[in-house]
Design a protein around this motif. Sequence first.
Motif, PDB file in Angstrom:
ATOM      1  N   GLY A 153       0.797  -1.220   0.000  1.00 49.70           N
ATOM      2  CA  GLY A 153       0.000   0.000   0.000  1.00 49.70           C
ATOM      3  C   GLY A 153       0.827   1.266   0.000  1.00 49.70           C
ATOM      4  N   GLU A 154       1.975   1.239  -0.692  1.00 49.31           N
ATOM      5  CA  GLU A 154       2.814   2.431  -0.749  1.00 49.31           C
ATOM      6  C   GLU A 154       2.030   3.605  -1.328  1.00 49.31           C
ATOM      7  OE1 GLU A 154       7.345   1.031  -1.698  1.00 49.31           O
ATOM      8  OE2 GLU A 154       5.819   0.604  -3.217  1.00 49.31           O
ATOM      9  N   PRO A 155       2.120   4.771  -0.712  1.00 42.87           N
ATOM     10  CA  PRO A 155       1.408   5.931  -1.247  1.00 42.87           C
ATOM     11  C   PRO A 155       2.190   6.591  -2.373  1.00 42.87           C
ATOM     12  CG  PRO A 155       2.583   6.561   0.737  1.00 42.87           C
ATOM     13  CD  PRO A 155       2.825   5.081   0.549  1.00 42.87           C
ATOM     14  N   HIS A 159       6.388   7.192  -9.717  1.00 42.05           N
ATOM     15  CA  HIS A 159       7.782   7.597  -9.568  1.00 42.05           C
ATOM     16  C   HIS A 159       8.170   7.729  -8.097  1.00 42.05           C
ATOM     17  CE1 HIS A 159       6.712  11.907  -8.850  1.00 42.05           C
ATOM     18  NE2 HIS A 159       5.747  11.665  -9.716  1.00 42.05           N
ATOM     19  N   HIS A 160       7.194   8.053  -7.218  1.00 38.02           N
ATOM     20  CA  HIS A 160       7.467   8.059  -5.776  1.00 38.02           C
ATOM     21  C   HIS A 160       7.717   6.635  -5.281  1.00 38.02           C
ATOM     22  CE1 HIS A 160       5.053  11.990  -5.596  1.00 38.02           C
ATOM     23  NE2 HIS A 160       6.288  12.292  -5.259  1.00 38.02           N
ATOM     24  N   ARG A 161       6.813   5.723  -5.684  1.00 42.20           N
ATOM     25  CA  ARG A 161       6.921   4.343  -5.216  1.00 42.20           C
ATOM     26  C   ARG A 161       8.165   3.664  -5.771  1.00 42.20           C
ATOM     27  NH1 ARG A 161       2.882   1.446  -7.283  1.00 42.20           N
ATOM     28  NH2 ARG A 161       2.006   3.056  -8.629  1.00 42.20           N
ATOM     29  N   GLY A 241      -0.626  15.876  -7.183  1.00 42.20           N
ATOM     30  CA  GLY A 241      -2.063  15.760  -7.137  1.00 42.20           C
ATOM     31  C   GLY A 241      -2.438  14.339  -6.757  1.00 42.20           C
ATOM     32  N   PRO A 242      -3.611  13.854  -7.201  1.00 39.34           N
ATOM     33  CA  PRO A 242      -4.045  12.494  -6.885  1.00 39.34           C
ATOM     34  C   PRO A 242      -3.000  11.476  -7.318  1.00 39.34           C
ATOM     35  CG  PRO A 242      -5.845  13.736  -7.876  1.00 39.34           C
ATOM     36  CD  PRO A 242      -4.615  14.588  -7.992  1.00 39.34           C
ATOM     37  N   ALA A 243      -2.780  10.467  -6.499  1.00 42.98           N
ATOM     38  CA  ALA A 243      -1.724   9.478  -6.772  1.00 42.98           C
ATOM     39  C   ALA A 243      -2.006   8.745  -8.066  1.00 42.98           C
ATOM     40  CB  ALA A 243      -1.648   8.480  -5.607  1.00 42.98           C
TER      41      ALA A 243
END
Length: 246
Positions: A153-155, A159-161, A241-243
């Motif tokens: 469940g990584e937020p 590119h963040h994950r 913005g939204p993931a």
Amino acid sequence: MNPSMDTPSDTDSLLAVLEKDEWFSSCAIELKRALIRDAKMHDYAAGEALYREGEFARHALFCVIEGAVRLSSSLHDGTPSLLVYLEPCHWFGDISLIDGRPYIRDAIADVDTRILCVPMQPFTQWLDHNPRHWRDIARLSINKLRVAYQVIGEPGALHHRLARRLWLMAQGFGSRTQTPSLQLNVSQEHLAQMMGTTRQSINAALARLEGLGLVVQGYRTIELRDLKSLLDHANRLDVEGPADRS
């Protein structure tokens, strides 16, 4: 290619190599010597299976000495799912050692690979006569469970994950936090399987990270420029913005 099987001839030299893994280096010398006492070196060609999902566990533990191993399975539609990519000197196989049940994943050599294999029967007999060391086996599994909780469940956008996953891979998924590797030998296809997305999406996410000066891409390699900055980017979710879960 049938795996070659050799008994480690120089115990001290092998111990020095294995000390690169933080779990192994934290164990008592009695456990370290028990692990390698009956162990054999097996050589596997690229693409060759160490074991398959559902096979009875003949070995208590494995350690990557050279090369790399993919732990993977297939989804119901046949799509490959890569759980983790293991490089030297990562230990694995502990789940079947603890519960005595068959393997739950396929273990495949990604390149020509050398593995230290600890046979099940003599090692479990040693543990039963030295039960205090079962706690060390539990620590090995718990270390992996901690990492699993970090990625479930990584937020954030892909590119963040991906930044977080590369950071974890640099640290051997917890096995070399003191001596992380700044060059990862992994393909975009394997990253896509690991992240549950497409190679095209991974390519775009890597390009985003490269544009930020966090990574440099090569052929089946990714150079990490700054681990702290990479982790900072993974945690910097408020600027988006939204993931994007693609």
